[in-house]
Design a protein around this motif. Structure first.
Motif, PDB file in Angstrom:
ATOM      1  N   LEU A  12      17.692   0.109   6.921  1.00 32.35           N
ATOM      2  CA  LEU A  12      16.154  -0.520   8.187  1.00 32.35           C
ATOM      3  C   LEU A  12      15.363  -0.183   6.672  1.00 32.35           C
ATOM      4  CD1 LEU A  12      15.896   1.436  10.385  1.00 32.35           C
ATOM      5  CD2 LEU A  12      16.021  -0.848  10.838  1.00 32.35           C
ATOM      6  N   GLY A  13      14.084  -1.296   6.207  1.00 31.00           N
ATOM      7  CA  GLY A  13      13.197  -1.393   5.898  1.00 31.00           C
ATOM      8  C   GLY A  13      13.255  -1.812   4.453  1.00 31.00           C
ATOM      9  N   GLU A  14      12.977  -1.961   3.168  1.00 28.39           N
ATOM     10  CA  GLU A  14      13.465  -1.534   2.319  1.00 28.39           C
ATOM     11  C   GLU A  14      13.391  -0.470   0.898  1.00 28.39           C
ATOM     12  OE1 GLU A  14      13.704  -5.362   1.025  1.00 28.39           O
ATOM     13  OE2 GLU A  14      13.249  -5.583   3.298  1.00 28.39           O
ATOM     14  N   ASP A  68       4.407  -7.932  -5.168  1.00 27.31           N
ATOM     15  CA  ASP A  68       3.880  -6.689  -4.378  1.00 27.31           C
ATOM     16  C   ASP A  68       2.773  -6.573  -5.050  1.00 27.31           C
ATOM     17  OD1 ASP A  68       6.922  -5.453  -5.324  1.00 27.31           O
ATOM     18  OD2 ASP A  68       5.867  -3.933  -4.759  1.00 27.31           O
ATOM     19  N   ALA A  90      10.909   2.812   8.349  1.00 32.10           N
ATOM     20  CA  ALA A  90      11.349   1.996   8.798  1.00 32.10           C
ATOM     21  C   ALA A  90      11.731   2.557  10.032  1.00 32.10           C
ATOM     22  CB  ALA A  90      12.710   1.163   7.954  1.00 32.10           C
ATOM     23  N   ARG A 149      17.045   1.953   1.597  1.00 27.23           N
ATOM     24  CA  ARG A 149      16.757   2.238   3.204  1.00 27.23           C
ATOM     25  C   ARG A 149      16.244   3.129   4.108  1.00 27.23           C
ATOM     26  NH1 ARG A 149      18.476  -2.760   0.260  1.00 27.23           N
ATOM     27  NH2 ARG A 149      16.976  -4.766   1.088  1.00 27.23           N
ATOM     28  N   GLU A 150      15.762   2.658   4.861  1.00 22.44           N
ATOM     29  CA  GLU A 150      16.399   4.313   5.730  1.00 22.44           C
ATOM     30  C   GLU A 150      17.664   4.258   6.579  1.00 22.44           C
ATOM     31  OE1 GLU A 150      12.963   6.026   7.545  1.00 22.44           O
ATOM     32  OE2 GLU A 150      11.684   4.656   6.690  1.00 22.44           O
ATOM     33  N   VAL A 183      11.596   2.140  -1.788  1.00 20.60           N
ATOM     34  CA  VAL A 183      10.497   2.050  -1.923  1.00 20.60           C
ATOM     35  C   VAL A 183      10.194   3.103  -3.314  1.00 20.60           C
ATOM     36  CG1 VAL A 183       9.346   1.139   0.237  1.00 20.60           C
ATOM     37  CG2 VAL A 183      10.037   3.933   0.114  1.00 20.60           C
ATOM     38  N   ASP A 223      -1.369   1.205   1.270  1.00 22.20           N
ATOM     39  CA  ASP A 223      -0.048   1.287   1.059  1.00 22.20           C
ATOM     40  C   ASP A 223       0.575   2.421  -0.134  1.00 22.20           C
ATOM     41  OD1 ASP A 223       2.860   0.921   1.032  1.00 22.20           O
ATOM     42  OD2 ASP A 223       2.644  -1.217   1.035  1.00 22.20           O
ATOM     43  N   PRO A 224       1.421   3.298   0.291  1.00 27.32           N
ATOM     44  CA  PRO A 224       1.112   4.573  -0.590  1.00 27.32           C
ATOM     45  C   PRO A 224       2.728   4.104  -1.047  1.00 27.32           C
ATOM     46  CG  PRO A 224       2.493   5.343   1.044  1.00 27.32           C
ATOM     47  CD  PRO A 224       1.937   3.958   1.737  1.00 27.32           C
ATOM     48  N   HIS A 225       3.311   3.310  -1.463  1.00 21.55           N
ATOM     49  CA  HIS A 225       4.349   2.499  -1.830  1.00 21.55           C
ATOM     50  C   HIS A 225       4.411   0.838  -3.225  1.00 21.55           C
ATOM     51  CE1 HIS A 225       6.300   4.624   1.767  1.00 21.55           C
ATOM     52  NE2 HIS A 225       6.611   5.503   0.233  1.00 21.55           N
ATOM     53  N   ILE A 226       5.009   0.410  -4.388  1.00 23.36           N
ATOM     54  CA  ILE A 226       4.941  -0.144  -4.322  1.00 23.36           C
ATOM     55  C   ILE A 226       6.888  -0.443  -5.272  1.00 23.36           C
ATOM     56  CG2 ILE A 226       3.476  -0.183  -6.131  1.00 23.36           C
ATOM     57  CD1 ILE A 226       4.399   0.537  -8.183  1.00 23.36           C
ATOM     58  N   SER A 227       7.199  -1.475  -4.755  1.00 21.12           N
ATOM     59  CA  SER A 227       8.752  -1.483  -4.940  1.00 21.12           C
ATOM     60  C   SER A 227       9.595  -1.610  -6.289  1.00 21.12           C
ATOM     61  CB  SER A 227       9.157  -3.483  -5.377  1.00 21.12           C
ATOM     62  OG  SER A 227       8.516  -4.435  -5.936  1.00 21.12           O
ATOM     63  N   ARG A 263       7.231  -1.035   3.018  1.00 22.00           N
ATOM     64  CA  ARG A 263       8.018  -0.279   3.273  1.00 22.00           C
ATOM     65  C   ARG A 263       8.830  -1.244   4.454  1.00 22.00           C
ATOM     66  NH1 ARG A 263       3.572   1.484   4.310  1.00 22.00           N
ATOM     67  NH2 ARG A 263       2.953   1.492   6.931  1.00 22.00           N
ATOM     68  N   GLU A 273       3.267  -4.966   4.176  1.00 23.91           N
ATOM     69  CA  GLU A 273       3.570  -3.131   3.633  1.00 23.91           C
ATOM     70  C   GLU A 273       5.152  -3.174   2.951  1.00 23.91           C
ATOM     71  OE1 GLU A 273       0.023  -2.341   4.609  1.00 23.91           O
ATOM     72  OE2 GLU A 273       0.602  -0.336   4.595  1.00 23.91           O
TER      73      GLU A 273
END
Lengths: 556, 189
Positions: B170-172, B118, A247, B165-166, B174, B128-132, A325, A323
């Motif tokens: 920020l962002g989601e 997702d 992010a 979140r970063e 993960v 995508d390396p992530h999932i929620s 993230r 994505e």
């Protein structure tokens, strides 16, 4: 809450940076001696000497000719690199030479600041090509746009147009290189690869073999965003985890995309000697931007009604082609910024956007005045300003004046031709494509029309993003979009420089109480009205047949 | 002619400066100061073999592992891409329907309403390396049943691998699937 906060912080950051950056740009292009000459002399002096450049003022014709000729030279050089990359060094993954129509398309694409990509970076380009062809044009492409815009503003301010080669050099040495260099290092720190080693082979946890493409990504990424280039190192651009690991890197990319576009109105205000002229345009464009961002966010948040009806948990909003993230919010935000600022980088697949989310991106490119890319955006905005002034003049029955110069028949003819070429470049080839090459379009129904429309809109506006489902690496698409990108860029540069030359040569008229002012709220309304009316009249029918129809028919 | 000559000379100078020097200097600094990131955040096993990258997702077909998102390219990171399906595309709707049916068969204990979107949509990159976090938690009952590892223990490693979140906003949030499964492997032994 996090959505509002993260977008708010990003926009605030841009707002704080825009004005100082704009004033810095004005200073960087001053021909009078400044401190910057000393700071950058060590690199500029040898570059200009090796190039054999003298500091003579050019006429608008000489300036425009220099733009055209040097661009053709660079297109040709890069074309040759693509066609021979297999024989050249720094090709550890053994990439083959590029096919002629694709090389034609790609060379024009990067020279014109479009970065439409009909190849995939991982398999289509050697590391050397990524560096001396792609990154090289990522510096010179936007530098040409910025130089031309500065020349236009000089003309409007009644000053000599300047010297193209000096402007080009300063754009690169004073603006693009220093920022890109610092940001490249920052991006690597955040996880973006920067290596000349080939694709790595991994033996995965499940016992499979996974090849992982990598390369000198960080150095490309910073200039890709800062120069509003948008062409990715990897096929999926900034959706690739290596090209946008998180992010924070996403926020920095958004800020870089927005920086020069939001700064140039202030440069303009400074150079014409009236900061309010620039501020009015900045505020008008900000309003358009906020409205379009709101539409996109609400559409993507609502998601796809058909998927939502299947009984799964869908609070995340639309997630196809996005994505985790970034999530819905940062993906939607990015898609609006990249099309408003005509960058064309993507962190979500635009083909998979909800119909109204897609409509916003395509509208941004059709208007091409919601800030727009480095330089070219400002030129287009100034063209609409002059149309607005002209229309207002007609309404009150006075010869229109702009910055103390009369706008007369010659200027308006040049502007009218420029205005007409854009829909021609978009709608005519879209019709040809739909009629003659329907097999290249991957989605059925209304969305298929949008795919073709998007491709040519993106080419004409020199954006470069795509509805990537399109089977676009064919001779037809390569040549057609190549021509559209070239004309979309250089036609208006030449005609608007002609306008600048013509206005600069006129005697200034003194301002009276009857002069129509272009630095107040009323004019902001006139400007926005002109942009929206002209845009809607031109493109509304096509938008109704594409995204609007898809939206209306998307029912569970 | 002077114009053409100058154009060619200046272009070659910039090709050298912006194309070659700039890239090589950045590469040199990056390799010297942060080689791990510069090489692609590779993950190594005890024998120093590359098992993947922390930033690139992998396919997990074994139902005892946490599954990644749908990828039209099967996580082949030599390339990248997605199906680019429009919201109205019938193929996308059919694919999602099939994913839902497979989910219900493999996870009979978890109601469909707990399956986050997702997990059954194609990511943008296909890598995508992530999932929620929700998508990881929804898989715990299945994995617990197949491996015999208690749900609380699985819950704990999911929590450990969940990044918020970063910078806090920020962002989601993960979960990195590969790193999670690497820890899961240790629990299985």
């Amino acid at each position: 809450m996090f959505a509002t906060l993260s977008i708010g912080v990003t926009l605030l950051l841009v707002l704080l940076l825009a004005r100082p950056t704009g004033l810095y740009i004005a200073k960087a292009f001053q021909y009078e001696t400044t401190r910057l000459d000393r700071w950058f002399g060590w690199i500029e002096t040898p570059v200009l000497r090796l190039g054999g450049i003298r500091r003579d003022d050019q006429t608008w014709k000489q300036y425009a000719l220099a733009v055209i000729v040097s661009s053709l030279v660079m297109i040709l050089l890069v074309y040759l690199v693509f066609r021979t990359q297999a024989y050249l060094p720094l090709n550890p993954s053994h990439i083959a030479n590029m096919e002629p129509t694709l090389a034609f398309n790609t060379a024009i694409s990067f020279m014109t600041n479009t970065n439409l990509q009909h190849y995939s970076g991982e398999s289509g380009l050697s590391y050397l090509s990524q560096m001396i062809a792609i990154v090289f044009l990522m510096f010179t492409g936007p530098a040409v746009g910025l130089s031309a815009a500065i020349a236009l503003i000089r003309g409007l301010a009644g000053k000599p147009i300047g010297n193209f080669f000096i402007d080009l050099t300063r754009s690169i040495t004073r603006i693009f290189l220093p920022v890109s260099f610092v940001m490249a290092i920052v991006f690597v720190a955040l996880g973006v690869p920067q290596t000349l080693e080939p694709t790595v082979i991994a033996h995965t946890l499940s016992g499979e073999v996974q090849e992982i493409a990598r390369g000198p990504v960080g150095s490309l990424l910073s200039i890709k965003q800062f120069g509003n280039n948008g062409g990715g190192f990897f096929g999926v651009n900034s959706a690739h985890p290596f090209e946008n690991p998180g992010a924070v890197s996403n926020l920095l990319q958004i800020v870089l995309m927005m920086l020069l576009g939001t700064a140039i109105p202030f440069t303009y205000g400074k150079m014409v000697g009236n900061p309010k002229q620039g501020r009015v345009l900045f505020l008008s464009m900000t309003m358009l931007f906020i409205v379009l961002l709101g539409v996109s966010l609400s559409a993507e948040n609502a998601g796809n009604p058909v998927l939502n009806a299947m009984g799964i948990q869908h609070e995340q909003g639309s997630m196809e082609g996005k994505e985790v993230r970034f999530g819905m919010v940062q993906s939607s935000f990015f898609s609006v910024v990249t099309t408003a600022f005509e960058t064309g980088a993507v962190n979500t697949m635009h083909d998979t956007l909800t119909p109204l989310g897609g409509l916003v991106t395509i509208s941004n490119m059709m208007l091409n005045t919601v800030f727009g890319s480095v330089g070219a955006g400002m030129m287009n905005v100034l063209m609409y300003v002059m149309i607005g002034v002209f229309l207002s003049g007609l309404m009150v029955g006075r010869t229109p004046e702009f910055l103390g110069k009369k706008i007369e028949g010659r200027e308006m003819k040049l502007i009218a031709v420029t205005l007409l070429i854009q829909p021609m470049l978009i709608l005519a080839p879209t019709a040809i494509a739909l009629f003659a090459y329907p097999e290249t379009i991957s989605n059925p129904g209304f969305h298929g029309l949008t795919q073709a429309l998007y491709e040519f809109t993106s080419s004409a506006a020199n954006n470069g993003s795509g509805f990537e489902g399109l089977g676009d690496n064919t001779p037809f698409w390569n040549i057609a979009t190549g021509i559209v990108m070239y004309l979309g860029r250089y036609f208006s540069v030449v005609t608007l420089l002609a306008v600048a030359g013509s206005l600069a040569a006129k005697k200034p008229v003194s301002e009276t109480s009857g002069t129509f002012r272009t630095d107040n709220g009323l004019f902001a309304g006139v400007f926005l009205g002109t942009v929206l009316i002209v845009g809607a009249l031109t493109f509304f029918p096509a938008l109704v047949l594409g995204p609007v129809a898809e939206y209306l028919t998307l029912k569970p | 002619m002077n114009l053409i000559g100058s154009s060619i000379r200046l272009s070659l100078v910039f090709m050298l400066v912006c194309g070659l020097l700039y890239n090589l200097v950045v590469t040199g600094i990056a390799q010297a100061v942060m080689p791990k990131q510069a090489d692609g955040s590779l993950l190594l096993d005890e024998k120093q073999n590359v098992i993947g990258s922390a930033l690139i997702g992998q396919t997990f077909t074994d139902l005892r592992y946490f599954q990644s998102r749908v990828s039209s390219i099967g996580y082949h990171a030599a390339g990248s891409g997605s199906g680019n399906y429009a919201p109205s595309n019938p193929d996308m709707l059919a694919r999602t329907q099939a994913s839902i049916e497979a989910w219900q068969k493999d996870n009979p204990d978890v109601p469909l309403s707990r399956l986050p979107l997702d997990l059954i949509t194609n990511s943008g990159s296909g890598l995508d390396p992530h999932i929620s976090p929700g998508a990881a938690e929804a898989q715990i009952p299945r994995i617990s049943k197949l491996t015999g590892i208690p749900a609380e223990q699985l819950m704990a490693i999911v929590a450990e691998h969940t990044s918020g979140r970063e910078l806090g906003f920020l962002g989601e949030p993960v979960v990195n699937v590969l790193e999670l499964n690497l820890d899961l492997t240790k629990l299985m032994q």
